[in-house]
Design an enzyme around this catalytic site. Structure first.
Site, mmCIF file in Angstrom:
data_model
loop_
_atom_site.group_PDB
_atom_site.id
_atom_site.type_symbol
_atom_site.label_atom_id
_atom_site.label_comp_id
_atom_site.label_asym_id
_atom_site.label_seq_id
_atom_site.Cartn_x
_atom_site.Cartn_y
_atom_site.Cartn_z
ATOM 1 C CG ASN A 277 -9.238 18.508 -25.263
ATOM 2 O OD1 ASN A 277 -10.326 18.973 -25.575
ATOM 3 N ND2 ASN A 277 -8.677 17.508 -25.926
ATOM 4 C CG ASN B 289 1.360 8.803 -35.352
ATOM 5 O OD1 ASN B 289 0.614 8.260 -36.180
ATOM 6 N ND2 ASN B 289 1.001 8.985 -34.098
ATOM 7 C CB ALA C 90 2.706 17.293 -25.869
ATOM 8 C CB ALA C 91 6.263 13.548 -28.836
ATOM 9 N N GLY C 92 4.178 14.793 -30.766
ATOM 10 C CA GLY C 92 3.764 15.138 -32.121
ATOM 11 C C GLY C 92 3.326 16.584 -32.249
ATOM 12 N N GLY D 233 3.100 15.972 -19.009
ATOM 13 C CA GLY D 233 2.050 16.899 -19.391
ATOM 14 C C GLY D 233 2.209 17.375 -20.812
#
Length: 318
Positions: free
Chosen positions: A21, A194, A259-261, A297
Protein backbone atom coordinates in the site's frame (compact mmCIF):
# COMPACT_ATOMS: atom_id res chain seq x y z
CA UNK A 1 15.69 -28.79 2.65
CA UNK A 2 19.37 -28.14 1.99
CA UNK A 3 20.99 -25.29 3.90
CA UNK A 4 22.33 -23.68 0.71
CA UNK A 5 18.80 -23.43 -0.67
CA UNK A 6 17.59 -21.31 2.26
CA UNK A 7 20.47 -18.84 2.45
CA UNK A 8 21.77 -16.21 0.03
CA UNK A 9 25.23 -14.63 0.47
CA UNK A 10 25.15 -15.88 4.06
CA UNK A 11 21.74 -14.31 4.75
CA UNK A 12 18.56 -16.21 5.64
CA UNK A 13 16.16 -16.30 2.72
CA UNK A 14 12.51 -15.33 3.31
CA UNK A 15 9.52 -15.15 1.00
CA UNK A 16 6.76 -12.68 1.92
CA UNK A 17 3.38 -13.01 0.20
CA UNK A 18 1.07 -10.12 0.97
CA UNK A 19 -0.17 -6.59 0.48
CA UNK A 20 1.53 -3.41 -0.71
CA UNK A 21 0.00 0.00 0.00
CA UNK A 22 0.75 3.68 0.09
CA UNK A 23 -0.05 5.17 3.51
CA UNK A 24 -1.56 8.65 3.82
CA UNK A 25 -0.89 9.67 7.42
CA UNK A 26 -2.23 12.45 9.62
CA UNK A 27 -0.59 12.86 13.02
CA UNK A 28 -2.91 14.80 15.37
CA UNK A 29 -3.34 15.45 19.07
CA UNK A 30 -6.13 12.90 19.27
CA UNK A 31 -8.35 10.69 17.14
CA UNK A 32 -11.69 12.31 16.20
CA UNK A 33 -14.98 11.05 17.55
CA UNK A 34 -17.73 10.16 15.02
CA UNK A 35 -18.83 13.33 13.24
CA UNK A 36 -15.98 15.40 14.70
CA UNK A 37 -13.14 17.19 12.87
CA UNK A 38 -9.74 17.58 14.52
CA UNK A 39 -7.79 20.39 12.82
CA UNK A 40 -4.27 20.22 14.29
CA UNK A 41 -2.95 17.41 12.10
CA UNK A 42 0.36 17.11 10.22
CA UNK A 43 0.26 15.16 6.93
CA UNK A 44 2.81 12.75 5.46
CA UNK A 45 2.97 9.95 2.88
CA UNK A 46 4.84 6.68 3.47
CA UNK A 47 5.05 3.26 1.90
CA UNK A 48 2.96 0.64 3.70
CA UNK A 49 0.87 -2.52 3.38
CA UNK A 50 1.44 -5.39 5.79
CA UNK A 51 3.22 -7.61 3.28
CA UNK A 52 5.55 -4.89 2.04
CA UNK A 53 6.14 -3.64 5.59
CA UNK A 54 7.28 -7.09 6.65
CA UNK A 55 9.42 -7.54 3.54
CA UNK A 56 11.21 -4.22 4.06
CA UNK A 57 11.67 -4.84 7.78
CA UNK A 58 13.08 -8.34 7.21
CA UNK A 59 15.45 -7.09 4.51
CA UNK A 60 16.79 -4.35 6.82
CA UNK A 61 17.23 -6.92 9.58
CA UNK A 62 19.53 -9.06 7.47
CA UNK A 63 17.38 -11.39 5.37
CA UNK A 64 17.34 -11.86 1.60
CA UNK A 65 13.65 -11.28 0.83
CA UNK A 66 11.44 -12.12 -2.13
CA UNK A 67 8.13 -10.21 -2.17
CA UNK A 68 4.98 -11.52 -3.86
CA UNK A 69 2.44 -8.70 -4.20
CA UNK A 70 0.36 -6.66 -6.65
CA UNK A 71 0.65 -2.94 -7.37
CA UNK A 72 -1.31 -0.69 -9.68
CA UNK A 73 0.07 0.88 -12.85
CA UNK A 74 0.17 4.31 -11.21
CA UNK A 75 2.52 6.76 -9.52
CA UNK A 76 2.09 5.14 -6.10
CA UNK A 77 2.98 1.77 -7.63
CA UNK A 78 6.05 3.22 -9.36
CA UNK A 79 7.26 4.76 -6.10
CA UNK A 80 6.68 1.56 -4.14
CA UNK A 81 8.55 -0.60 -6.64
CA UNK A 82 11.51 1.81 -6.67
CA UNK A 83 11.62 1.69 -2.87
CA UNK A 84 11.63 -2.13 -2.76
CA UNK A 85 14.41 -2.25 -5.35
CA UNK A 86 16.43 0.32 -3.40
CA UNK A 87 16.11 -1.87 -0.28
CA UNK A 88 17.50 -4.83 -2.23
CA UNK A 89 14.27 -6.87 -2.20
CA UNK A 90 13.69 -9.43 -4.96
CA UNK A 91 10.74 -7.91 -6.87
CA UNK A 92 10.41 -10.46 -9.69
CA UNK A 93 7.01 -11.47 -8.32
CA UNK A 94 5.57 -8.00 -7.72
CA UNK A 95 2.82 -7.77 -10.34
CA UNK A 96 1.38 -4.56 -11.83
CA UNK A 97 -2.38 -4.52 -12.42
CA UNK A 98 -3.51 -2.57 -15.47
CA UNK A 99 -6.81 -1.22 -14.14
CA UNK A 100 -6.74 -1.40 -10.31
CA UNK A 101 -5.04 1.35 -8.32
CA UNK A 102 -2.27 0.63 -5.85
CA UNK A 103 -3.74 -0.05 -2.40
CA UNK A 104 -4.07 2.95 -0.10
CA UNK A 105 -4.44 3.25 3.68
CA UNK A 106 -5.60 6.39 5.49
CA UNK A 107 -3.97 6.40 8.92
CA UNK A 108 -4.78 8.70 11.84
CA UNK A 109 -2.23 8.76 14.67
CA UNK A 110 -2.71 10.52 18.02
CA UNK A 111 -0.08 12.00 20.32
CA UNK A 112 0.14 8.71 22.27
CA UNK A 113 0.98 6.73 19.14
CA UNK A 114 -2.41 5.00 18.90
CA UNK A 115 -3.86 4.78 15.42
CA UNK A 116 -7.03 4.30 13.40
CA UNK A 117 -6.78 2.94 9.86
CA UNK A 118 -9.08 2.65 6.84
CA UNK A 119 -7.67 0.86 3.80
CA UNK A 120 -8.72 0.47 0.15
CA UNK A 121 -7.33 -2.83 -1.16
CA UNK A 122 -7.05 -1.75 -4.79
CA UNK A 123 -4.60 -3.97 -6.67
CA UNK A 124 -4.07 -6.12 -3.57
CA UNK A 125 -7.48 -7.67 -4.23
CA UNK A 126 -6.08 -9.07 -7.49
CA UNK A 127 -3.34 -11.22 -5.94
CA UNK A 128 -4.49 -14.66 -7.06
CA UNK A 129 -3.50 -18.28 -6.40
CA UNK A 130 -2.33 -18.42 -10.02
CA UNK A 131 0.09 -15.55 -9.40
CA UNK A 132 1.31 -17.23 -6.21
CA UNK A 133 2.00 -20.35 -8.31
CA UNK A 134 4.27 -18.21 -10.49
CA UNK A 135 6.36 -17.54 -7.37
CA UNK A 136 6.47 -21.18 -6.23
CA UNK A 137 10.24 -21.42 -6.64
CA UNK A 138 10.78 -18.47 -4.28
CA UNK A 139 8.56 -20.15 -1.67
CA UNK A 140 10.15 -23.58 -2.06
CA UNK A 141 13.69 -22.26 -1.54
CA UNK A 142 12.88 -19.96 1.39
CA UNK A 143 13.89 -20.55 4.97
CA UNK A 144 10.38 -19.42 5.92
CA UNK A 145 7.21 -18.10 4.29
CA UNK A 146 5.61 -15.01 5.85
CA UNK A 147 1.90 -14.34 5.35
CA UNK A 148 -0.82 -11.89 6.46
CA UNK A 149 -4.51 -11.36 5.62
CA UNK A 150 -4.59 -8.18 3.51
CA UNK A 151 -4.80 -10.11 0.23
CA UNK A 152 -7.53 -12.57 -0.82
CA UNK A 153 -7.60 -15.66 1.39
CA UNK A 154 -7.30 -18.14 -1.55
CA UNK A 155 -3.89 -16.65 -2.38
CA UNK A 156 -2.79 -16.93 1.25
CA UNK A 157 -3.92 -20.55 1.39
CA UNK A 158 -2.17 -21.42 -1.88
CA UNK A 159 1.10 -19.96 -0.63
CA UNK A 160 0.82 -21.96 2.60
CA UNK A 161 0.10 -25.12 0.60
CA UNK A 162 3.26 -24.69 -1.48
CA UNK A 163 5.30 -24.12 1.66
CA UNK A 164 3.79 -27.08 3.50
CA UNK A 165 4.37 -29.37 0.53
CA UNK A 166 8.04 -28.40 0.58
CA UNK A 167 8.50 -28.40 4.38
CA UNK A 168 9.06 -24.63 4.49
CA UNK A 169 7.98 -23.14 7.85
CA UNK A 170 4.88 -20.92 7.60
CA UNK A 171 4.65 -17.76 9.73
CA UNK A 172 1.17 -16.21 9.67
CA UNK A 173 0.42 -12.77 11.05
CA UNK A 174 -3.43 -13.03 11.03
CA UNK A 175 -4.02 -9.32 10.47
CA UNK A 176 -6.28 -7.58 9.98
CA UNK A 177 -8.52 -9.60 12.30
CA UNK A 178 -10.59 -12.11 10.34
CA UNK A 179 -11.88 -15.66 10.43
CA UNK A 180 -9.25 -18.16 9.30
CA UNK A 181 -10.18 -21.70 8.24
CA UNK A 182 -8.81 -24.52 10.33
CA UNK A 183 -7.25 -25.98 7.19
CA UNK A 184 -4.95 -22.95 6.97
CA UNK A 185 -4.14 -22.91 10.69
CA UNK A 186 -3.09 -26.55 10.44
CA UNK A 187 -0.33 -25.50 8.02
CA UNK A 188 0.98 -22.70 10.26
CA UNK A 189 4.18 -23.20 12.21
CA UNK A 190 4.17 -19.81 13.97
CA UNK A 191 1.11 -17.59 14.48
CA UNK A 192 1.52 -13.95 15.60
CA UNK A 193 -1.87 -12.38 16.42
CA UNK A 194 -2.42 -9.39 18.66
CA UNK A 195 -5.15 -9.51 21.34
CA UNK A 196 -7.96 -8.56 18.94
CA UNK A 197 -6.82 -10.98 16.26
CA UNK A 198 -6.51 -13.79 18.81
CA UNK A 199 -10.08 -13.05 19.91
CA UNK A 200 -11.29 -13.16 16.29
CA UNK A 201 -9.71 -16.60 15.90
CA UNK A 202 -10.87 -18.09 19.20
CA UNK A 203 -13.92 -16.12 20.41
CA UNK A 204 -11.99 -15.58 23.65
CA UNK A 205 -11.23 -12.08 24.91
CA UNK A 206 -7.51 -11.73 25.61
CA UNK A 207 -7.03 -9.42 28.60
CA UNK A 208 -4.27 -11.02 30.69
CA UNK A 209 -1.86 -13.94 30.79
CA UNK A 210 -4.55 -16.43 31.76
CA UNK A 211 -6.83 -15.53 28.86
CA UNK A 212 -3.84 -15.40 26.48
CA UNK A 213 -2.95 -18.95 27.62
CA UNK A 214 -6.50 -20.18 27.00
CA UNK A 215 -6.61 -18.58 23.55
CA UNK A 216 -3.21 -20.01 22.66
CA UNK A 217 -4.30 -23.48 23.79
CA UNK A 218 -7.31 -23.26 21.49
CA UNK A 219 -5.08 -22.30 18.55
CA UNK A 220 -2.60 -25.07 19.28
CA UNK A 221 -5.50 -27.52 19.23
CA UNK A 222 -6.21 -26.41 15.65
CA UNK A 223 -2.74 -27.50 14.54
CA UNK A 224 -0.62 -24.37 14.98
CA UNK A 225 2.81 -25.32 16.34
CA UNK A 226 3.75 -22.03 18.05
CA UNK A 227 1.49 -19.14 19.13
CA UNK A 228 2.90 -15.73 20.00
CA UNK A 229 0.20 -13.25 21.03
CA UNK A 230 1.51 -9.70 21.01
CA UNK A 231 0.17 -7.62 23.89
CA UNK A 232 1.34 -4.10 23.02
CA UNK A 233 3.15 -2.43 25.90
CA UNK A 234 2.64 -5.57 28.03
CA UNK A 235 4.91 -7.65 25.80
CA UNK A 236 4.00 -11.03 24.30
CA UNK A 237 2.60 -14.39 25.33
CA UNK A 238 4.58 -17.34 23.89
CA UNK A 239 3.07 -20.82 23.88
CA UNK A 240 3.87 -24.19 22.36
CA UNK A 241 2.84 -27.68 23.46
CA UNK A 242 5.90 -27.67 25.74
CA UNK A 243 6.27 -24.03 26.75
CA UNK A 244 4.11 -21.19 28.07
CA UNK A 245 5.75 -17.88 28.94
CA UNK A 246 5.04 -14.17 29.21
CA UNK A 247 7.85 -12.09 27.71
CA UNK A 248 7.83 -8.43 28.83
CA UNK A 249 8.08 -5.57 26.34
CA UNK A 250 10.79 -2.92 26.28
CA UNK A 251 9.57 0.35 27.77
CA UNK A 252 9.50 3.20 25.21
CA UNK A 253 7.64 6.42 24.51
CA UNK A 254 5.51 5.45 21.50
CA UNK A 255 5.07 7.88 18.62
CA UNK A 256 3.30 5.61 16.11
CA UNK A 257 2.33 1.94 16.60
CA UNK A 258 1.13 1.41 13.01
CA UNK A 259 3.87 -1.03 11.98
CA UNK A 260 4.72 -2.58 15.36
CA UNK A 261 3.09 -5.92 14.57
CA UNK A 262 4.65 -6.05 11.10
CA UNK A 263 8.15 -5.30 12.39
CA UNK A 264 7.70 -7.85 15.18
CA UNK A 265 6.65 -10.58 12.74
CA UNK A 266 9.45 -9.76 10.29
CA UNK A 267 12.10 -9.77 13.01
CA UNK A 268 10.74 -13.01 14.43
CA UNK A 269 10.93 -14.61 10.97
CA UNK A 270 14.54 -13.51 10.56
CA UNK A 271 15.54 -14.77 14.00
CA UNK A 272 13.79 -18.13 13.62
CA UNK A 273 15.34 -18.69 10.20
CA UNK A 274 18.70 -18.03 11.83
CA UNK A 275 17.86 -20.90 14.21
CA UNK A 276 17.65 -18.80 17.36
CA UNK A 277 15.61 -20.23 20.22
CA UNK A 278 12.01 -19.09 20.54
CA UNK A 279 12.83 -16.95 23.55
CA UNK A 280 15.76 -15.31 21.76
CA UNK A 281 13.64 -14.76 18.65
CA UNK A 282 10.84 -13.08 20.60
CA UNK A 283 13.31 -10.82 22.40
CA UNK A 284 14.91 -9.82 19.08
CA UNK A 285 11.45 -9.17 17.61
CA UNK A 286 10.38 -7.18 20.67
CA UNK A 287 13.45 -4.96 20.39
CA UNK A 288 12.83 -4.30 16.69
CA UNK A 289 9.17 -3.46 17.36
CA UNK A 290 10.09 -1.19 20.29
CA UNK A 291 12.41 0.83 18.07
CA UNK A 292 9.76 1.05 15.34
CA UNK A 293 7.09 2.62 17.56
CA UNK A 294 9.38 5.53 18.38
CA UNK A 295 9.23 6.58 14.70
CA UNK A 296 6.46 7.81 12.41
CA UNK A 297 5.30 5.77 9.40
CA UNK A 298 5.17 2.09 8.55
CA UNK A 299 8.18 1.21 6.42
CA UNK A 300 10.18 4.29 7.50
CA UNK A 301 9.98 3.03 11.11
CA UNK A 302 11.59 -0.38 10.44
CA UNK A 303 15.06 -0.46 12.03
CA UNK A 304 18.34 -1.72 10.60
CA UNK A 305 19.88 -4.83 12.14
CA UNK A 306 22.79 -2.96 13.72
CA UNK A 307 20.29 -0.70 15.52
CA UNK A 308 18.50 -3.71 17.01
CA UNK A 309 21.74 -5.36 18.06
CA UNK A 310 22.89 -2.13 19.74
CA UNK A 311 19.52 -1.83 21.50
CA UNK A 312 19.79 -5.36 22.87
CA UNK A 313 23.41 -4.91 23.92
CA UNK A 314 22.44 -1.87 25.96
CA UNK A 315 19.52 -3.71 27.60
CA UNK A 316 20.84 -7.17 28.54
CA UNK A 317 18.13 -7.74 31.16
CA UNK A 318 15.10 -5.96 29.75
Amino acid sequence: MKQEETRFDGRPRLCVVGSANTDLIIKASRLPRPGETVCDGAFSIAAGGKGANQAVAAQRLGAAVSLVATLGQDAFGDQALQLYEAEGIDVRFVARHASAATGVAFILVDDKGENSIVAAAGANAHTTPAWVDQAAAAIRTAGALVLQLEIPLPAVIRAAEIAAENKVPVILNPAPAAAVPDSLLAMVDTLTPNEWEAQALTDLAVKDDDSAHRAAQKLLAKGVRTVIITLGSRGAWLETHDQAEHIPAFAVQAQDTTAAGDVFTAALAVALTEKRTLGQAVRFASAAAAISVTRLGAQPSAPERKQVEKWLAERPKG
